[in-house]
Design a protein around this motif. Structure first.
Motif, PDB file in Angstrom:
ATOM      1  N   ARG A   1       0.807  -1.203   0.000  1.00 42.44           N
ATOM      2  CA  ARG A   1       0.000   0.000   0.000  1.00 42.44           C
ATOM      3  C   ARG A   1       0.846   1.260   0.000  1.00 42.44           C
ATOM      4  NH1 ARG A   1      -1.853   0.604   5.707  1.00 42.44           N
ATOM      5  NH2 ARG A   1      -3.627   1.540   4.657  1.00 42.44           N
ATOM      6  N   PHE A   2       2.115   1.162   0.446  1.00 41.12           N
ATOM      7  CA  PHE A   2       2.925   2.369   0.583  1.00 41.12           C
ATOM      8  C   PHE A   2       3.199   3.038  -0.766  1.00 41.12           C
ATOM      9  CE2 PHE A   2       4.064  -0.611   3.968  1.00 41.12           C
ATOM     10  CZ  PHE A   2       3.584   0.122   5.034  1.00 41.12           C
ATOM     11  N   GLY A   3       3.307   2.200  -1.799  1.00 43.80           N
ATOM     12  CA  GLY A   3       3.573   2.765  -3.123  1.00 43.80           C
ATOM     13  C   GLY A   3       2.511   3.778  -3.500  1.00 43.80           C
ATOM     14  N   ASN A   4       1.273   3.425  -3.230  1.00 42.67           N
ATOM     15  CA  ASN A   4       0.164   4.321  -3.534  1.00 42.67           C
ATOM     16  C   ASN A   4       0.368   5.671  -2.868  1.00 42.67           C
ATOM     17  OD1 ASN A   4      -2.099   4.242  -5.098  1.00 42.67           O
ATOM     18  ND2 ASN A   4      -3.492   3.842  -3.391  1.00 42.67           N
ATOM     19  N   TRP A   5       0.912   5.647  -1.649  1.00 44.12           N
ATOM     20  CA  TRP A   5       1.121   6.895  -0.920  1.00 44.12           C
ATOM     21  C   TRP A   5       2.097   7.794  -1.654  1.00 44.12           C
ATOM     22  CZ3 TRP A   5       1.763   5.139   4.889  1.00 44.12           C
ATOM     23  CH2 TRP A   5       0.648   4.374   5.246  1.00 44.12           C
ATOM     24  N   ILE A   6       3.153   7.156  -2.206  1.00 42.26           N
ATOM     25  CA  ILE A   6       4.171   7.954  -2.895  1.00 42.26           C
ATOM     26  C   ILE A   6       3.565   8.637  -4.115  1.00 42.26           C
ATOM     27  CG2 ILE A   6       6.369   7.830  -4.128  1.00 42.26           C
ATOM     28  CD1 ILE A   6       7.095   5.477  -2.314  1.00 42.26           C
ATOM     29  N   PHE A   7       2.766   7.891  -4.874  1.00 41.73           N
ATOM     30  CA  PHE A   7       2.132   8.490  -6.042  1.00 41.73           C
ATOM     31  C   PHE A   7       1.191   9.613  -5.632  1.00 41.73           C
ATOM     32  CE2 PHE A   7       3.504   4.461  -7.808  1.00 41.73           C
ATOM     33  CZ  PHE A   7       3.993   4.860  -9.027  1.00 41.73           C
ATOM     34  N   ALA A   8       0.440   9.389  -4.534  1.00 35.89           N
ATOM     35  CA  ALA A   8      -0.490  10.420  -4.074  1.00 35.89           C
ATOM     36  C   ALA A   8       0.266  11.677  -3.664  1.00 35.89           C
ATOM     37  CB  ALA A   8      -1.327   9.893  -2.909  1.00 35.89           C
ATOM     38  N   MET A   9       1.409  11.502  -2.988  1.00 33.11           N
ATOM     39  CA  MET A   9       2.193  12.662  -2.562  1.00 33.11           C
ATOM     40  C   MET A   9       2.668  13.466  -3.754  1.00 33.11           C
ATOM     41  SD  MET A   9       4.368  10.800   0.391  1.00 33.11           S
ATOM     42  CE  MET A   9       5.676  11.990   0.436  1.00 33.11           C
ATOM     43  N   GLY A  10       3.091  12.763  -4.812  1.00 30.27           N
ATOM     44  CA  GLY A  10       3.542  13.476  -6.000  1.00 30.27           C
ATOM     45  C   GLY A  10       2.392  14.139  -6.720  1.00 30.27           C
ATOM     46  N   GLY A  11       1.190  13.566  -6.608  1.00 36.33           N
ATOM     47  CA  GLY A  11       0.037  14.148  -7.280  1.00 36.33           C
ATOM     48  C   GLY A  11      -0.415  15.426  -6.606  1.00 36.33           C
ATOM     49  N   ASP A  12      -0.507  15.417  -5.293  1.00 35.39           N
ATOM     50  CA  ASP A  12      -1.012  16.582  -4.557  1.00 35.39           C
ATOM     51  C   ASP A  12      -0.690  16.354  -3.085  1.00 35.39           C
ATOM     52  OD1 ASP A  12      -2.441  18.483  -3.166  1.00 35.39           O
ATOM     53  OD2 ASP A  12      -4.289  18.215  -4.295  1.00 35.39           O
TER      54      ASP A  12
ATOM     55  N   ALA B   1      -2.901  14.543  -0.163  1.00 34.93           N
ATOM     56  CA  ALA B   1      -2.384  13.273   0.338  1.00 34.93           C
ATOM     57  C   ALA B   1      -2.355  13.289   1.856  1.00 34.93           C
ATOM     58  CB  ALA B   1      -0.987  13.018  -0.211  1.00 34.93           C
ATOM     59  N   ARG B   2      -1.903  14.408   2.418  1.00 32.13           N
ATOM     60  CA  ARG B   2      -1.861  14.503   3.870  1.00 32.13           C
ATOM     61  C   ARG B   2      -3.279  14.438   4.437  1.00 32.13           C
ATOM     62  NH1 ARG B   2      -1.806  18.395   8.084  1.00 32.13           N
ATOM     63  NH2 ARG B   2      -0.864  17.349   9.868  1.00 32.13           N
ATOM     64  N   ASN B   3      -4.194  15.158   3.783  1.00 30.39           N
ATOM     65  CA  ASN B   3      -5.575  15.154   4.256  1.00 30.39           C
ATOM     66  C   ASN B   3      -6.205  13.771   4.157  1.00 30.39           C
ATOM     67  OD1 ASN B   3      -5.410  17.840   4.820  1.00 30.39           O
ATOM     68  ND2 ASN B   3      -6.453  18.505   2.960  1.00 30.39           N
ATOM     69  N   ALA B   4      -5.711  12.967   3.206  1.00 30.81           N
ATOM     70  CA  ALA B   4      -6.254  11.617   3.066  1.00 30.81           C
ATOM     71  C   ALA B   4      -5.692  10.688   4.134  1.00 30.81           C
ATOM     72  CB  ALA B   4      -5.956  11.067   1.674  1.00 30.81           C
ATOM     73  N   GLY B   5      -4.877  11.237   5.037  1.00 32.39           N
ATOM     74  CA  GLY B   5      -4.388  10.414   6.139  1.00 32.39           C
ATOM     75  C   GLY B   5      -3.025   9.804   5.897  1.00 32.39           C
ATOM     76  N   ILE B   6      -2.366  10.212   4.808  1.00 32.38           N
ATOM     77  CA  ILE B   6      -1.034   9.672   4.526  1.00 32.38           C
ATOM     78  C   ILE B   6      -0.005  10.454   5.336  1.00 32.38           C
ATOM     79  CG2 ILE B   6       0.714   9.418   2.731  1.00 32.38           C
ATOM     80  CD1 ILE B   6      -1.593   9.046   0.761  1.00 32.38           C
ATOM     81  N   PRO B   7       0.887   9.741   6.048  1.00 33.23           N
ATOM     82  CA  PRO B   7       1.912  10.448   6.827  1.00 33.23           C
ATOM     83  C   PRO B   7       2.982  11.003   5.890  1.00 33.23           C
ATOM     84  CG  PRO B   7       2.213   8.087   7.034  1.00 33.23           C
ATOM     85  CD  PRO B   7       0.993   8.280   6.192  1.00 33.23           C
ATOM     86  N   THR B   8       2.655  12.107   5.190  1.00 38.52           N
ATOM     87  CA  THR B   8       3.523  12.605   4.124  1.00 38.52           C
ATOM     88  C   THR B   8       4.902  12.988   4.634  1.00 38.52           C
ATOM     89  OG1 THR B   8       2.543  14.768   4.462  1.00 38.52           O
ATOM     90  CG2 THR B   8       1.670  13.466   2.661  1.00 38.52           C
ATOM     91  N   GLU B   9       4.971  13.546   5.848  1.00 40.27           N
ATOM     92  CA  GLU B   9       6.272  13.998   6.318  1.00 40.27           C
ATOM     93  C   GLU B   9       7.191  12.807   6.576  1.00 40.27           C
ATOM     94  OE1 GLU B   9       5.867  16.942   9.408  1.00 40.27           O
ATOM     95  OE2 GLU B   9       5.070  18.273   7.853  1.00 40.27           O
ATOM     96  N   ARG B  10       6.629  11.785   7.241  1.00 44.09           N
ATOM     97  CA  ARG B  10       7.443  10.607   7.504  1.00 44.09           C
ATOM     98  C   ARG B  10       7.871   9.947   6.192  1.00 44.09           C
ATOM     99  NH1 ARG B  10       4.572   6.466  10.730  1.00 44.09           N
ATOM    100  NH2 ARG B  10       2.954   8.033  11.066  1.00 44.09           N
ATOM    101  N   MET B  11       6.957   9.894   5.224  1.00 44.11           N
ATOM    102  CA  MET B  11       7.300   9.283   3.939  1.00 44.11           C
ATOM    103  C   MET B  11       8.413  10.069   3.245  1.00 44.11           C
ATOM    104  SD  MET B  11       5.600   6.503   3.304  1.00 44.11           S
ATOM    105  CE  MET B  11       5.640   6.276   1.528  1.00 44.11           C
ATOM    106  N   THR B  12       8.317  11.409   3.272  1.00 40.20           N
ATOM    107  CA  THR B  12       9.339  12.224   2.627  1.00 40.20           C
ATOM    108  C   THR B  12      10.699  11.944   3.239  1.00 40.20           C
ATOM    109  OG1 THR B  12       7.669  13.931   2.277  1.00 40.20           O
ATOM    110  CG2 THR B  12       9.976  14.589   2.022  1.00 40.20           C
TER     111      THR B  12
END
Ligand SMILES: Nc1ncnc2c1ncn2[C@@H]1O[C@H](COP(=O)(O)OP(=O)(O)OP(=O)(O)O)[C@@H](O)[C@H]1O
Ligand SMILES: Nc1ncnc2c1ncn2[C@@H]1O[C@H](COP(=O)(O)OP(=O)(O)OP(=O)(O)O)[C@@H](O)[C@H]1O
Ligand SMILES: [Mg+2]
Ligand SMILES: [Mg+2]
Lengths: 274, 297, 336, 274, 336
Positions: E195-206, E210-221
């Protein structure tokens, strides 16, 4: 009246030196639509961002089912059953419909020792969820979101929120860029969500849309709650004035009114200024 | 005989003279039914791995002979041993030395030595009465440039003087003004410096300007390798000398010796074959310029 | 109405951070390097470096303001140098031929970059990375093919030498400094006083809206790419004339050095914000840091570290100023 | 009826294989507001882009004052007196109000031998123009646009178009993201422009807004003109149905209607579903 | 519903362009270079190059998919090499200490990059440009300070040598090729199946959505920056073990080579689109072009030109495929 699912008590919010929200008290109940109204910049989206864990209140208490809660991030709010469609964005143009639908909550299955993303389940669920809201043109979960129309994207975002939003559904100006048909679709979706027993918070600048679905209305003026009333307690004119920040909208409203009254009877064309 | 030659970066003047030597030796090889393939490094950014890669490329091409500079022995030795084990005859060229050639089982070493060349420069300075020399290194950290500067220092110290290295940051590489100004500033700050040597001919163009700018007329300039502008300066008196390892000879001899060894079983009793360091200064500038005309120096 | 000369307004200008950064760097090297580098000979030292970099940094900065990047300048410097050296040195044709050819190639590569950027949706970083490699290959291949060497000598006499590649002011200062000052003044006029400057900012802010507002965005984009690659060819050409020689290698340091100068000068990498004066200060700051270390007693081996840290500090400082500029409104917003 | 300033005759527009507009015929007259209505994706913005020189029609004739014209780029359309506020964008967050107002048409003055941008004139003109539309909070032309509210930005864009739009003013969904007060401001601006004798083309998804200002209505359904009528010739219900692509909006409209009828008389709160 | 195995669907995948590019390059060098480079020894030649580049290119590509850039990898390769060489070569401590230290420094620099990117609004190109210079400075300064030299020897025996720096398969193929294949497989799982791959694509999209969708964008970055700089340190460390020595200089070519491989592999520089398999193909394509020229009769001087043109052609091709992917809808849109 049922107990409030979500309640705000004396909530304040400042961004550095800028005070945006002031002593907000609000309650949201299951099976009820709360319309949050107010001028541009009144603070509506800020309230939403507090409820959905994007920001934290500067002071005051947020409670769910009477118990105080605090959301460190959007994820925690989502885990408490609060699903939000934010004012802008929320979809990812270069992602497939299925992946976009499940973003942050991807379904997985076990393949041997590995837990893998379940593409088929995701696509099927997403397509079914979107179609159940009347968008039947989307039938392939692998299609990229960037190829959908604005209305279709909005429907996708809402379908997503409804799908995951077990208890509270928050929609920030979902109808702003939509056509009449798409907007009425969204209003139907809101009524459907309410019928399913969800609590809904609905933000709009269109009185008609608010009155079409709202059970309960709260009007924000410059960051404070200026009015809080139930369906039928105020007339359209009163609500409109409140939405405009308490000012009299008389002139223009009058013009619209007079036209509308006349419109039914097919008046002769107005004179032109040359 | 099919021969592979591994060489330095494309845009390096020195290695173009090597190429001229190869090109001139090639007809004789071709006349005997062979071919010569010149494998050049793209750049020096990822030095050791790239060189080893080229050796392995040559092995994969199943050549009969390999001419290879042994720049990074730790890295290259295993690959060279593999080549010899695969039946390829090897001549070390330009870098490595006779001892290394014997150790690896190569048939000869043709070339000079960076460190020895540096020593020759230091000795030249010292014997011309210089006391404090600055070795300008625009590529600090690279093996060959570090060896050159170390040689200069040791040569100066042996001659009773002193030398130090001036490493320039990568932000100055290829900007002659930044190089010239760095040299000028150093000369102004330390007025005891009376000699400057640069690790490449191009840097000497900048150094000449830097010295002139400093207004200190007692500073003499030397350079490793040489280009047309440098030779003109030697002729005109604004540069004292250039250290030449006669690259043309290195490749010309290496390829010829190797081809002959493979095709005819010859072997040269001279071991190693040293082509440098030679010093080009006012004494032999005219003859050198004649060679430059023909693209061999 | 707020006076535009108040200290507050000054601090919100794009060059504010760059100016404070310059001051900080001057004080730093003043303390650790004595004041030699502020005396004429020392000043000439960093002015010469700044001038060569500055002539390239300004058009690169304009491209960044317009939302584009040009890294092919790294190949245009040796291309310009080699063109004049081959034509006027190797072939011995009149120097003006060589100069004209060097500048024409600059225009040509600029046109190629510009056309590829506007005709395709490929980001300019990638397009110019492609031309960077391609031009490097062409310079090397052609030079060796023509001259059998990678280093070509060139001797210039007369007016061309005086105008493009000589020293003045006691033989200390390159004429490039005069070019740089004149070109900077021209850019300041072009960007901040003529109407065209507004167009560049608008393009960086929102390219589609800029086009809709009637701005010939495609022509402007091509013009900016032509400016940057011609400027790089110009610098290369002048260096060849000054140093009487041209090398195939080198020039790549201009890529990152120009970007650093521009960013330290307060230009926003994502476009729409910046100023020529800021880039000017940024270039001087970079040149002082790059050269100032020779006036200090620091170990020269640490110079890259100092440059890296300077860059990060300068960018963070600019960031703060930009936030101040954006959040500025004459009245305090908020409740009550 | 006065002669049409701008007219489209049998205009078609395709993007590659996709046909977007089909045989469009339209006329715009001075002192008259033409409302262009239609569903999401019906082609409204595409019509606007043809009129404002962003795209060129695939076939058909565009005429001004009866003479055929063709715009190679937005600049030429602007030079013909057509000023457009596009659906998205149009303002530059990091530019000052004055510069943003005059973008592409910067005022200059002579200073010695040089023609320089006249910052003072630009700022003063911009501030005055924006204030004349009721946005009095903007009083410094050096302020950055990024610091303005959504409504203020929209007003700036419209003020700019009116200022330069000598003859035809085109507004693509100018009220979509605006609050009730701001929206009514925009409607007043439209009426003001009409009074000054401009021809206005106005796009909206809100029937009320359309009816408040429109003299003439054209409804696009899937790229073709499905209806073309004047003020008073059709009822609100008919217009709403047309805007929704010709489908019956009966259910929801009925609900709204019933509420509105009841609303006036303060009905008792509706029963909730629990 | 459209089957996902139709030729049309295949062509719309991010790696389609990369795959066709690889085929084209193979055919090209097959014709001009004979088939030697497809035989085992020839394959080993470009596989070795591709493996070292590929281990770095994939995390760099993930950062690009997530909308960030990391150019500090250019300094992390020599940093990793020097760390292990100084600790286990110069000081003679056990090799595992050196390996652990090299990787730890990779993690550390990644954390620094990641924190600076998420805490400030400074674009990652600029942040990592700063760390690039800073790390270069630290490597040079510390190495000279500690060893009084810029080249440090290291001899490794036993398991560490076999695992990290040896040849197998007849002494032709580096163990790095095995690492590369294993790591690529892991990334494919991570990005396309977990599932993590999806997060990366979402982060690059917006990123905000992505953060609002509950993805831990800072930790992923931060995680992605740690991955890229640790991978670069890993490659440097393995090179030091393989070649028994480490140099202070070098590694900078990895910056542009990695970006080229990633872009040729179909990743969108602006984020949100790409695939690991695409990057894998892109890396091989780049390695073949880089090495293939040695199997042909072309003048070696033109190799930069060929690389530049390859890059531009590949990017234009990918661009076409991406447009096809976006405009795809099961039915033709439009009137009638
Ligand atoms: N992160 C922030 N920092 C500073 N100020 C903020 C921030 N977010 C919002 N504001 C300010 O708070 C106020 C309320 O904003 P908010 O977005 O909640 O308004 P809104 O009611 O949703 O308006 P609209 O109807 O235009 O969407 C505005 O003045 C806005 O500028
Ligand atoms: N450049 C383009 N290339 C391909 N198709 C396009 C392009 N521009 C618009 N379209 C298509 O043309 C159709 C009409 O688009 P348009 O933007 O004119 O609709 P609209 O009526 O303005 O809708 P909305 O109310 O949502 O703004 C849509 O299907 C859209 O996808
Ligand atoms: Mg809002
Ligand atoms: Mg539209």
């Amino acid at each position: 009246m049922p107990q409030a699912i979500l309640s705000l008590k004396n909530i304040n919010k400042s961004f550095g030196p800028i005070d945006v929200l002031h002593d907000i008290n609000l309650e949201v109940r299951a099976g009820e639509v709360l319309c949050l109204l107010g001028d541009n910049g009144a603070g509506k989206s800020t309230v939403i961002r507090l409820l959905s864990g994007v920001h934290k209140p500067t002071s005051g208490v947020m409670a769910m089912d009477g118990k105080p809660v605090s959301f460190a991030n959007p994820r925690e709010a989502a885990d408490h059953g609060i699903a939000t469609v934010h004012q802008f964005g929320g979809t990812f143009p270069l992602m497939s419909v299925g992946r976009s639908f499940f973003v942050g909550r991807e379904p997985t299955k076990w393949v041997g020792p590995f837990k893998v993303y379940d593409r088929k389940l995701a696509n099927d669920t997403a397509v079914k969820a979107v179609q159940s809201f009347g968008i039947t043109r989307i039938d392939d979960g692998d299609r990229l979101v960037g190829g959908l129309s604005g209305g279709e994207r909005q429907a996708l975002a809402i379908a997503r929120a409804v799908h995951f939003g077990a208890r509270v559904l928050i929609l920030d100006e979902p109808t702003a860029a939509l056509g009449v048909k798409q907007a009425s679709h969204v209003l139907r979706i809101v009524n459907e969500a309410k019928r399913r027993g969800l609590a809904v918070i609905f933000i709009t600048h269109q009185v008609m849309h608010a009155m079409a679905v709202g059970d309960h209305f709260a009007v924000l003026i410059r960051g404070a709650i200026a009015a809080d009333f139930r369906k039928g307690e105020k007339s359209r004119e009163e609500i409109t004035d409140l939405m405009a920040g308490g000012e009299q909208m008389a002139e223009l409203e009058a013009e619209i009114e007079s036209y509308m009254a006349a419109g039914e009877g097919h008046p002769e064309p107005a004179k032109h200024v040359h | 005989a099919t021969i592979a030659v591994v060489g330095g970066s494309n845009d390096d003047a020195f290695w173009n003279l090597i190429k001229k030597g190869i090109d001139d030796a090639t007809p004789a090889v071709v006349a005997n039914g062979g071919s010569v393939n010149y494998l050049r490094l793209q750049n020096y950014d990822n030095f050791a791995p790239d060189v080893v890669q080229l050796i392995r490329t040559a092995i994969s091409q199943k050549v009969d002979g390999l001419v290879i500079p042994n720049w990074v022995p730790e890295a290259e030795d295993p690959a060279i041993k593999d080549a010899i084990a695969a039946g390829i005859k090897v001549i070390l060229m330009n870098a490595g030395g006779a001892d290394k050639a014997r150790e690896l089982g190569a048939i000869n070493y043709v070339g000079s030595d960076e460190y020895v060349a540096g020593q020759a420069g230091g000795t030249y300075f010292a014997s011309h009465g210089k006391k404090h020399v600055l070795c300008v290194n625009t590529l600090p950290g690279a093996n060959n440039t570090e060896a050159r500067c170390k040689g200069v220092t040791d040569g100066m110290v042996a001659g009773g003087g002193a030398a130090e290295q001036l490493p320039l940051p990568s932000t100055s590489f290829g900007d002659p003004t930044a190089v010239a100004e760095a040299i000028k500033a150093t000369l102004l700050k330390d007025t005891t410096i009376d000699g400057v040597i640069t690790i490449s001919a191009g840097d000497a163009d900048a150094a000449a300007t830097g010295i002139q700018q400093s207004g200190i007329t007692t500073v003499s300039l030397g350079s490793f390798d040489m280009n047309a502008a440098g030779l003109a300066r030697i002729k005109g008196g604004t540069q004292t000398f250039a250290i030449d390892q006669q690259p043309y000879l290195q490749s010309y001899l290496a390829v010829s010796l190797l081809a002959s060894a493979i095709d005819f079983g010859t072997s040269l009793p001279t071991y190693p074959v040293l082509t440098g360091p030679g010093i080009v200064d006012a004494a032999n500038i005219e003859a050198t310029l004649a060679g430059v005309e023909k693209g061999a120096r | 109405m707020q006076s535009s000369f108040s200290p507050g307004a000054m601090l919100r200008r794009p060059e504010a951070g760059a100016f404070l950064g310059l001051l900080a760097v001057m004080i730093f090297f003043g303390i650790f390097g004595g004041l030699t580098f502020l005396q004429p000979a020392g000043m000439a030292s960093w002015m010469n470096v700044a001038s060569n970099l500055g002539v390239i940094a300004i058009p690169v900065g304009l491209l960044m303001i317009a939302g584009e990047l040009d890294i092919s300048v790294g190949a245009m410097v040796p291309f310009g140098a080699m063109t004049v050296a081959v034509i006027s040195g190797h072939y011995g044709l009149p120097i003006w031929f060589g100069i004209a050819a060097a500048l024409s190639f600059g225009v040509l590569i600029g046109l190629i970059n510009g056309y590829m950027v506007i005709r395709t949706a490929v980001p300019s970083l990638i397009v110019t990375l492609g031309t960077l490699f391609a031009v490097q290959g062409v310079v090397l291949g052609l030079t060796v093919l023509i001259t059998k060497s990678t280093s070509v000598a060139l001797s210039t006499e007369g007016a061309a030498k005086t105008i493009f590649g000589d020293f003045f002011f006691g033989g200390q200062v390159q004429v490039m400094v005069l070019w740089w000052l004149a070109i900077t003044a021209a850019y300041i006029f072009f960007v901040h006083f003529s109407r065209f400057g507004n167009w560049i900012f608008a393009m960086g802010g929102d390219k589609v809206s800029a086009r809709n507002a009637g701005i010939p965005t495609e022509r402007m984009t091509i013009l900016l790419f032509v400016l940057s690659s011609t400027s790089a060819a110009f610098v290369g050409m002048c260096q060849a004339i000054l140093y009487n020689s041209a090398q195939v290698a080198g020039g790549q340091s201009f890529i990152f050095n120009a970007i650093i100068s521009v960013v330290v000068g307060g230009v926003l990498l994502t476009g729409g914000f910046g100023s020529i004066v800021g880039i000017f200060f940024g270039t001087i700051t970079f040149a002082i840091v790059n050269q100032g270390i020779y006036y200090t007693d620091f170990d020269r081996n640490w110079s890259s570290l100092i440059i890296g840290i300077l860059l990060l500090v300068a960018v963070l400082m600019n960031n703060t100023f930009r936030k101040m500029a954006l959040s500025y409104s004459p009245r305090k917003m908020g409740v009550k």
